[in-house]
Design a protein around this motif. Structure first.
Motif, PDB file in Angstrom:
ATOM      1  N   GLN A  54       0.810  -1.214   0.000  1.00  0.00           N
ATOM      2  CA  GLN A  54       0.000   0.000   0.000  1.00  0.00           C
ATOM      3  C   GLN A  54       0.845   1.266   0.000  1.00  0.00           C
ATOM      4  O   GLN A  54       0.448   2.279  -0.572  1.00  0.00           O
ATOM      5  CB  GLN A  54      -0.932  -0.002   1.228  1.00  0.00           C
ATOM      6  N   LEU A  55       1.993   1.225   0.629  1.00  0.00           N
ATOM      7  CA  LEU A  55       2.829   2.409   0.754  1.00  0.00           C
ATOM      8  C   LEU A  55       4.278   1.994   0.997  1.00  0.00           C
ATOM      9  O   LEU A  55       4.550   0.858   1.386  1.00  0.00           O
ATOM     10  CB  LEU A  55       2.345   3.308   1.894  1.00  0.00           C
ATOM     11  N   PRO A  56       5.228   2.894   0.768  1.00  0.00           N
ATOM     12  CA  PRO A  56       6.632   2.583   1.040  1.00  0.00           C
ATOM     13  C   PRO A  56       6.866   2.411   2.542  1.00  0.00           C
ATOM     14  O   PRO A  56       6.395   3.213   3.351  1.00  0.00           O
ATOM     15  CB  PRO A  56       7.377   3.818   0.518  1.00  0.00           C
ATOM     16  N   SER A  63       9.168  -3.313  -0.392  1.00  0.00           N
ATOM     17  CA  SER A  63       7.834  -2.724  -0.451  1.00  0.00           C
ATOM     18  C   SER A  63       7.763  -1.510  -1.368  1.00  0.00           C
ATOM     19  O   SER A  63       6.662  -1.042  -1.683  1.00  0.00           O
ATOM     20  CB  SER A  63       7.372  -2.306   0.957  1.00  0.00           C
ATOM     21  N   PHE A  64       8.897  -0.992  -1.812  1.00  0.00           N
ATOM     22  CA  PHE A  64       8.867   0.199  -2.655  1.00  0.00           C
ATOM     23  C   PHE A  64      10.027   0.205  -3.638  1.00  0.00           C
ATOM     24  O   PHE A  64      10.992  -0.545  -3.514  1.00  0.00           O
ATOM     25  CB  PHE A  64       8.896   1.474  -1.798  1.00  0.00           C
ATOM     26  N   LEU A  65       9.901   1.049  -4.633  1.00  0.00           N
ATOM     27  CA  LEU A  65      10.989   1.274  -5.584  1.00  0.00           C
ATOM     28  C   LEU A  65      11.255   2.765  -5.679  1.00  0.00           C
ATOM     29  O   LEU A  65      10.404   3.596  -5.347  1.00  0.00           O
ATOM     30  CB  LEU A  65      10.666   0.661  -6.952  1.00  0.00           C
ATOM     31  N   ILE A  66      12.459   3.092  -6.124  1.00  0.00           N
ATOM     32  CA  ILE A  66      12.844   4.490  -6.306  1.00  0.00           C
ATOM     33  C   ILE A  66      12.690   4.816  -7.783  1.00  0.00           C
ATOM     34  O   ILE A  66      13.454   4.342  -8.624  1.00  0.00           O
ATOM     35  CB  ILE A  66      14.292   4.738  -5.848  1.00  0.00           C
ATOM     36  N   ASN A  67      11.662   5.587  -8.108  1.00  0.00           N
ATOM     37  CA  ASN A  67      11.362   5.966  -9.486  1.00  0.00           C
ATOM     38  C   ASN A  67      12.132   7.245  -9.818  1.00  0.00           C
ATOM     39  O   ASN A  67      11.837   8.308  -9.270  1.00  0.00           O
ATOM     40  CB  ASN A  67       9.854   6.176  -9.652  1.00  0.00           C
ATOM     41  N   ILE A  68      13.121   7.149 -10.691  1.00  0.00           N
ATOM     42  CA  ILE A  68      14.038   8.257 -10.958  1.00  0.00           C
ATOM     43  C   ILE A  68      13.577   9.069 -12.157  1.00  0.00           C
ATOM     44  O   ILE A  68      13.386   8.534 -13.254  1.00  0.00           O
ATOM     45  CB  ILE A  68      15.467   7.725 -11.218  1.00  0.00           C
ATOM     46  N   ARG A  69      13.411  10.380 -11.952  1.00  0.00           N
ATOM     47  CA  ARG A  69      13.188  11.290 -13.075  1.00  0.00           C
ATOM     48  C   ARG A  69      14.526  11.761 -13.628  1.00  0.00           C
ATOM     49  O   ARG A  69      14.713  11.849 -14.838  1.00  0.00           O
ATOM     50  CB  ARG A  69      12.343  12.482 -12.628  1.00  0.00           C
ATOM     51  N   PRO A 190      16.926  -4.783  -3.413  1.00  0.00           N
ATOM     52  CA  PRO A 190      15.871  -3.821  -3.044  1.00  0.00           C
ATOM     53  C   PRO A 190      16.411  -2.739  -2.111  1.00  0.00           C
ATOM     54  O   PRO A 190      17.330  -3.011  -1.340  1.00  0.00           O
ATOM     55  CB  PRO A 190      14.831  -4.695  -2.334  1.00  0.00           C
ATOM     56  N   PRO A 191      15.829  -1.518  -2.194  1.00  0.00           N
ATOM     57  CA  PRO A 191      14.723  -1.159  -3.070  1.00  0.00           C
ATOM     58  C   PRO A 191      15.159  -1.022  -4.526  1.00  0.00           C
ATOM     59  O   PRO A 191      16.216  -0.449  -4.811  1.00  0.00           O
ATOM     60  CB  PRO A 191      14.251   0.187  -2.513  1.00  0.00           C
ATOM     61  N   GLN A 192      14.346  -1.551  -5.422  1.00  0.00           N
ATOM     62  CA  GLN A 192      14.633  -1.495  -6.848  1.00  0.00           C
ATOM     63  C   GLN A 192      14.632  -0.049  -7.321  1.00  0.00           C
ATOM     64  O   GLN A 192      13.871   0.781  -6.829  1.00  0.00           O
ATOM     65  CB  GLN A 192      13.571  -2.297  -7.615  1.00  0.00           C
TER      66      GLN A 192
END
Length: 295
Positions: A54-56, A63-69, A190-192
């Motif tokens: 549900q959340l990091p 439980s979470f990934l780092i989405n890089i801009r 992880p985190p991916q």
């Protein structure tokens, strides 16, 4: 706002909308494990919950990934070898074992053992480039293996890697002709991380990875120093859940990179101090992990 974390049922977690926490990092030595770390010079992106979460949750890296801009990240050749040995080729039946990686000029030299061929030693030299779809291409210029005729990576490990990737035992590596392709989104524990690699360079003993293009966005944290900032969405750490997150982890010694180990963040938290802002934000001042007296 702060709430005490409570366990949600699997059905509740599945039906909840994904939560995005905006993040910004500056001058951070980010440790995935005790032997695998990268240097984050700058990063802009978000934390996204992975499927069935549900959340990091800091206490649960998968439980979470780092989405890089956008990001500029480096990894030493020794650390890159640790990634390959301890994560990518960790399975017992992996074709390669005991890798060492060194840099000279614009080339990488990789040495190791062909485990699938009785631990025959090999070495290769190759140049690095970023592919159009964001992968790292290692273009072999020379490959040597004792008593084996070798023209390229396909001869060396191609069939073995293809078989293992089909069974999901090896992630982030494939062979294309004489080249080895590495997927930055699958290489690390992880985190991916998720993001498109746009450039790669060798600088001394470091491999510099450039993701995305730096956007002209207002900074999440404007006080300078070395830090990791998190804003918006929900974020859980320990027994606490932060709604509409506003938290900054701040290096107590800005003279060197902020040495942060997610797996031991509670030790760093306990060794530092925190302050609340008038807007219900949290500013956590932490010592470097490598400087902690008690592990």
């Amino acid at each position: 706002m702060w709430t005490i974390a409570s366990a949600a049922s699997p059905a509740q977690e599945k039906n909840s909308a994904p939560v995005s926490v905006q993040t910004e990092m500056h001058n951070v030595l980010y440790r995935f494990t005790g032997n695998i770390a990268v240097r984050i010079f700058d990063l802009e992106g978000s934390l996204l919950p992975t499927p069935n979460h549900q959340l990091p949750v800091f206490d649960d890296p998968p439980s979470f990934l780092i989405n890089i801009r956008s990001a500029t990240i480096s990894i030493t050749t020794d650390q890159l070898a640790n990634v390959m040995n301890e994560h990518v080729f960790a399975p017992k039946d992996s074709p390669l074992k005991g890798l060492t990686i060194t840099a000279f000029g614009n080339l990488l030299k990789i040495k190791g053992k062909l485990h699938s061929k009785g631990d025959v030693p090999f070495e290769t030299e190759g140049s690095l480039s970023a592919t159009a779809d964001g992968k790292v291409r290692v273009q072999a210029r020379k490959i040597r293996a004792a008593h084996l005729p070798v023209k390229g990576f396909m001869d060396l490990v191609g069939l073995q890697i293809e078989k293992l990737t089909n069974t999901q035992k090896v992630h982030g590596v494939r062979v294309e002709g004489d080249d080895l392709l590495l997927d930055p989104e699958q290489l690390f524990p992880p985190p991916q991380i998720r993001g498109k690699l746009t450039d790669i360079k060798i600088q001394g003993n470091d491999v510099l990875l450039i993701f995305g293009a730096r956007a002209a966005q207002p900074a999440l944290y404007k006080s300078g120093g070395n830090y990791m900032a998190f804003l918006g969405g929900q974020l859980r750490f320990g027994k606490l859940t932060m709604d509409n997150s506003d938290m900054v982890l701040i290096d107590m010694d800005a003279k060197d990179p902020f040495d942060f180990f997610l797996g031991h963040y509670k030790e760093q938290l306990a060794a530092g101090y925190s302050k609340n802002t008038l807007q219900d934000g949290l500013r956590v001042h932490m010592p470097d992990y490598g400087k902690l007296r008690v592990r």
